[in-house]
Design a protein around this motif. Structure first.
Motif: not given
Length: 216
Positions: A38-39, A42-43, A193, A195, A199
């Protein structure tokens, strides 16, 4: 929309209890893979994603080697490889999506209900995003069948509804797609979950806005 862009959204984060429990270490590795995915997705800036996913894919492979029968880890190896392919783009990504497909098929053979049917969702998304023969293995009929199977196992889930909505809109079935995406936005939060949920909801809202304009 390019092949690279479409594969970037291939990702799933479903949190049901597995039919066959992982070891404590396996559970920890699964959570680490989910969180790091996820990092990255989305980041991180787009230019940094391919290398980051490649590193994460190696970590997933090591986790699978430690517990080769764990469907949950096989699913996440497939998810990570497919998103790595999206970040890589071009024909060079096809070898990665083939590896992802194989990992997801192994997961289905081990436990088709693992992570609320995530393997079906992931495979379905690959089948409609990957080019068809002779370049790749893409197949819309298989995609829809697998996405419907995923929804049968997890009818309220954010990911199966999102990907089914995306599949439908690519096939210009806009009214059906709108229903699926609205359902995705109503999906319950998944523990741990946050993050990934944020997203995915952002992606669903954007796609829903595009579809709504087409229906006006």
């Amino acid at each position: 929309m390019t092949f690279a862009r479409t594969l970037l959204c291939t990702l799933l984060c479903l949190g049901s209890l597995p039919a066959f429990a992982l070891s404590e270490q396996g559970q920890q590795q699964l959570q680490q893979l989910q969180g790091r995915w996820a990092e990255i997705n989305y980041q991180l800036p787009k230019k940094q994603r391919e290398a980051a996913f490649a590193t994460l894919a190696e970590q997933a492979q090591q986790a699978v080697k430690a517990e080769p029968g764990a469907a949950e880890l096989l699913i996440w190896r497939g998810i990570i490889l497919s998103t790595q392919a999206g970040a890589k783009g071009g024909l060079g990504a096809l070898s990665l999506v083939k590896q992802a497909k194989a990992s997801l098929e192994q997961a289905l053979a081990a436990d088709p209900k693992a992570l609320a049917g995530s393997a079906y969702t992931s495979l379905g998304s690959l089948y409609y995003q990957v080019p068809g023969w002779p370049i790749g293995f893409g197949d819309d009929e298989k995609a829809e069948a697998m996405l419907k199977q995923a929804l049968a196992l997890n009818p309220e889930g954010i990911d199966p509804n999102y990907f089914y909505g995306d599949f439908l809109q690519r096939n210009k079935r806009y009214a059906e797609a709108k229903v699926a995406l609205e359902k995705a936005l109503q999906a319950p939060d998944r523990p741990g979950r946050a993050s990934a949920d944020a997203g995915r909801r952002a992606e669903a809202r954007q796609l829903l806005a595009e579809i709504t304009k087409k229906l006006e």
